[in-house]
Design a protein around this motif. Structure first.
Motif, short mmCIF file in Angstrom:
data_model
loop_
_atom_site.label_atom_id
_atom_site.label_comp_id
_atom_site.label_asym_id
_atom_site.label_seq_id
_atom_site.Cartn_x
_atom_site.Cartn_y
_atom_site.Cartn_z
N ILE A 292 -5.33 9.83 1.50
CA ILE A 292 -4.07 9.39 1.49
C ILE A 292 -3.02 9.66 2.82
CG2 ILE A 292 -1.75 9.15 0.25
CD1 ILE A 292 -3.59 8.97 -2.29
N PRO A 293 -2.96 10.85 3.09
CA PRO A 293 -2.12 11.14 4.17
C PRO A 293 -2.63 10.82 5.46
CG PRO A 293 -2.38 13.19 2.61
CD PRO A 293 -3.49 12.19 2.18
N ALA A 294 -4.16 10.75 5.64
CA ALA A 294 -4.90 10.35 6.71
C ALA A 294 -4.62 8.80 6.98
CB ALA A 294 -6.15 10.53 6.93
N LEU A 295 -4.39 7.98 5.84
CA LEU A 295 -4.19 6.66 5.95
C LEU A 295 -2.63 6.45 6.34
CD1 LEU A 295 -5.23 3.89 5.30
CD2 LEU A 295 -4.40 4.19 3.05
N ALA A 296 -1.84 7.28 5.73
CA ALA A 296 -0.46 6.89 6.14
C ALA A 296 -0.23 7.38 7.49
CB ALA A 296 0.42 8.05 5.22
N ASP A 297 -0.99 8.21 8.12
CA ASP A 297 -0.63 8.77 9.53
C ASP A 297 -0.97 7.54 10.43
OD1 ASP A 297 0.42 10.96 8.70
OD2 ASP A 297 -1.64 12.26 9.24
N ASP A 298 -2.22 6.69 10.06
CA ASP A 298 -2.75 5.68 10.89
C ASP A 298 -1.82 4.55 10.76
OD1 ASP A 298 -4.65 7.17 11.56
OD2 ASP A 298 -6.32 6.43 10.13
N ILE A 299 -0.94 4.49 9.78
CA ILE A 299 -0.12 3.22 9.60
C ILE A 299 1.10 3.22 10.06
CG2 ILE A 299 0.80 1.38 7.98
CD1 ILE A 299 -1.95 1.98 6.06
N PHE A 300 1.83 4.38 9.89
CA PHE A 300 3.21 4.31 9.94
C PHE A 300 3.68 5.35 11.04
CE2 PHE A 300 2.63 3.67 5.49
CZ PHE A 300 3.44 2.58 5.10
N LEU A 301 4.73 4.75 11.90
CA LEU A 301 5.28 5.60 12.84
C LEU A 301 6.37 6.08 12.64
CD1 LEU A 301 4.40 2.72 15.83
CD2 LEU A 301 3.11 4.59 15.11
N THR A 302 6.54 7.37 12.55
CA THR A 302 7.90 8.10 12.01
C THR A 302 8.93 8.11 13.11
OG1 THR A 302 6.93 10.16 12.33
CG2 THR A 302 6.64 9.15 9.97
N GLU A 303 8.39 8.30 14.28
CA GLU A 303 9.29 8.48 15.39
C GLU A 303 8.91 7.98 16.81
OE1 GLU A 303 10.62 12.65 15.93
OE2 GLU A 303 8.47 13.14 15.75
N GLN A 304 10.05 7.79 17.62
CA GLN A 304 9.74 7.33 18.90
C GLN A 304 9.16 8.52 19.79
OE1 GLN A 304 12.80 5.16 20.56
NE2 GLN A 304 11.65 4.74 22.46
N LYS A 305 8.01 8.34 20.66
CA LYS A 305 7.61 9.43 21.31
C LYS A 305 8.41 9.49 22.63
CE LYS A 305 2.98 9.43 19.24
NZ LYS A 305 1.66 8.85 19.47
N PRO A 306 8.53 10.42 23.34
CA PRO A 306 9.23 10.38 24.76
C PRO A 306 8.51 9.28 25.73
CG PRO A 306 8.86 12.64 23.88
CD PRO A 306 8.11 11.84 23.06
N THR A 307 7.29 9.24 25.49
CA THR A 307 6.68 8.27 26.40
C THR A 307 6.88 6.85 26.01
OG1 THR A 307 4.43 8.49 25.26
CG2 THR A 307 5.02 9.89 26.99
N GLU A 308 7.35 6.52 24.96
CA GLU A 308 7.59 5.20 24.40
C GLU A 308 8.93 4.60 24.49
OE1 GLU A 308 4.48 5.72 20.78
OE2 GLU A 308 6.43 5.85 20.40
N TYR A 309 9.24 3.25 24.72
CA TYR A 309 10.41 2.58 24.37
C TYR A 309 10.53 1.32 23.81
CZ TYR A 309 8.98 -0.20 28.63
OH TYR A 309 8.49 -0.98 29.21
N LEU A 310 11.41 0.86 23.42
CA LEU A 310 11.57 -0.42 22.63
C LEU A 310 11.89 -1.45 23.43
CD1 LEU A 310 13.47 0.83 19.34
CD2 LEU A 310 11.12 0.92 19.84
N ALA A 311 11.38 -2.51 23.38
CA ALA A 311 11.35 -3.54 24.53
C ALA A 311 12.83 -4.11 24.33
CB ALA A 311 10.28 -4.74 24.33
N LYS A 312 13.27 -4.25 23.09
CA LYS A 312 14.61 -4.87 22.81
C LYS A 312 15.62 -3.97 23.45
CE LYS A 312 17.61 -6.50 19.14
NZ LYS A 312 17.57 -6.89 17.72
#
Length: 188
Positions: free
Chosen positions: A18-38
């Motif tokens: 169950i935790p492994a499945l949740a880790d593959d589905i949900f993103l809990t926070e934005q990483k420093p290397t990511e940004y939101l297009a909007k």
């Protein structure tokens, strides 16, 4: 292996997955290397090689593998009226993050090239405000449907209970409101 031991082993595997499945589905926070297009791309001005604004990013083109392959740039027009939408490949843009924000440059862009470029053709027409409003209404109904039905049933129960409790008092009031027979009236 006994059935009880088998069940325990299965339960251990299932709970551990169950935790492994949740880790593959949900993103809990934005990483420093990511940004939101909007936040950083949509609406940002696009500059030519000389630094002049030639348009702004209106949307992103995403392929069937869910990869961004291009950007729609709105060029010309005034406040969106008469604006032409041109699609460009992502590699044709230079996207830099500076202390002043995101700077997007299209070095190969010239006014003549953009004017001559074909307008981007959509496969499906954009959704109108009426369709978006209808979809939002369905979403609200889906989210509040069970709560609405529960509230409706509770209101019906409360109404029936109040009606039942008020019945005797209503009958008394009706009898009290009946005009009394005059005292000198003949009795049958």
């Amino acid at each position: 292996m006994t059935p009880r031991l088998f069940a325990l082993a299965f339960l251990t595997l299932a709970v551990g997955a169950i935790p492994a499945l949740a880790d593959d589905i949900f993103l809990t926070e934005q990483k420093p290397t990511e940004y939101l297009a909007k936040d950083r791309l949509i609406g940002v001005n696009v500059h030519d090689g000389d630094g002049k604004v030639i348009g702004d990013i209106e949307d992103l083109v995403v392929d069937s593998d869910n990869k961004i392959v291009g950007a729609i740039i709105g060029i010309g027009g005034l406040l969106g009226v008469g604006e032409k939408k041109v699609a460009v490949s992502l590699p044709s843009l230079s996207i830099e993050s500076t202390d002043k924000g995101v700077v997007i440059t299209m070095p190969a862009a010239t006014k003549d090239a953009l004017t001559a470029a074909p307008a981007y053709k959509r496969a499906n027409p954009p959704k109108g405000w009426l369709q978006r409003a209808a979809e939002k209404g369905e979403e609200i109904r889906d989210k509040s449907g069970p709560a609405y039905e529960k509230a409706k049933a509770a209101a019906k129960d409360a109404y029936e209970s109040a009606k039942e409790k008020a019945g005797p008092a209503l009958e008394k009031a009706k009898q009290a409101a009946q005009p009394a027979a005059p005292a000198d009236a003949p009795k049958n």
